[in-house]
Design a protein around this motif. Structure first.
Motif: not given
Length: 221
Positions: A109-126, A151-162
């Motif tokens: 993560v460097a900027g907000e756009t990098d968080l676009a990948a989170v949901d796709a990875y959350a589906v296939v990761s523990d 860190w404000r970019l990921v504050a409270g981030l909850d993709p359904g995985r730890p």
């Protein structure tokens, strides 16, 4: 849920002992030849045995082949496989299926756009790990390279995985990181080292204590 604390890139018995005695939940062992924390399988196995039953062992790899992963899984039997390269969601899913181990995928993560990948990875990761994106230099290694990100970019981030936070953490800032992000855990490597690849037991103990202190404050609020 109790805060997860991971000490990554451990290379020596005294560091293992310090991490476990301090109450770390996870120990990261690195299998990436370019890293100063890279271990042979025999050394990794010896270190893992010291933590057996007291902390989960995480094998960190970077764009590893199936052959390399098979060697690590059969020789070390790690509790978790951490994928810290450019593995696609499809590759992560294939590794998880083929090797029957929980998988933690790192997302730079460097900027907000990098968080676009989170949901796709959350589906296939523990689990997920959000880390500072490596600088675009030839010397940079996969991972945070001792750098933080906003860190404000990921504050409270909850993709359904730890989700664990990494990148530039140390005993002096981890409490703030825990309070601000409210993520599932924290991961440190260079922030508890005296020299690259050499963990300092006192710094490990201070880091774990600072993280736990911040967790305790949150529970009292």
């Amino acid at each position: 849920m109790s805060l997860l604390v991971k000490i990554c890139g451990v290379t020596t018995p005294d560091a293992i002992d310090a991490a476990v005695s301090a109450g770390a939940d996870m120990i990261g062992l690195v299998f990436f030849p370019r890293s100063p924390r890279h271990l042979s399988l025999a050394t990794a196995r010896s270190l893992a045995e010291r933590a057996a039953g007291r902390a989960r062992i995480v094998a960190l790899t970077v764009d590893a082949t199936d052959e390399d992963l098979e060697t690590i899984v059969s020789g070390l039997a790690p509790d978790v496989l951490q994928l810290h390269g450019g593995e696609s969601p499809e590759r992560v899913a294939a590794i998880r299926s083929a090797f029957g181990r929980p998988v933690m995928k790192a997302v730079g993560v460097a900027g907000e756009t990098d968080l676009a990948a989170v949901d796709a990875y959350a589906v296939v990761s523990d689990m997920l790990l959000v880390d500072a994106k490596p600088p675009k230099t030839t010397e940079a290694l996969p991972g945070g390279n001792g750098l933080t990100f906003d860190w404000r970019l990921v504050a409270g981030l909850d993709p359904g995985r730890p989700v664990m936070l990494s990148g530039g953490l140390h005993s002096g800032n981890v409490a703030e990181a825990v309070r601000l992000t409210r993520l599932s855990g924290v991961d440190v490597s260079s922030g508890v080292e005296s020299t690259p690849g050499r963990k300092d037991p006192d710094r490990i103990r201070a880091f774990v204590a600072a993280a736990r202190s911040a967790q305790g404050e949150g529970e009292r609020e």
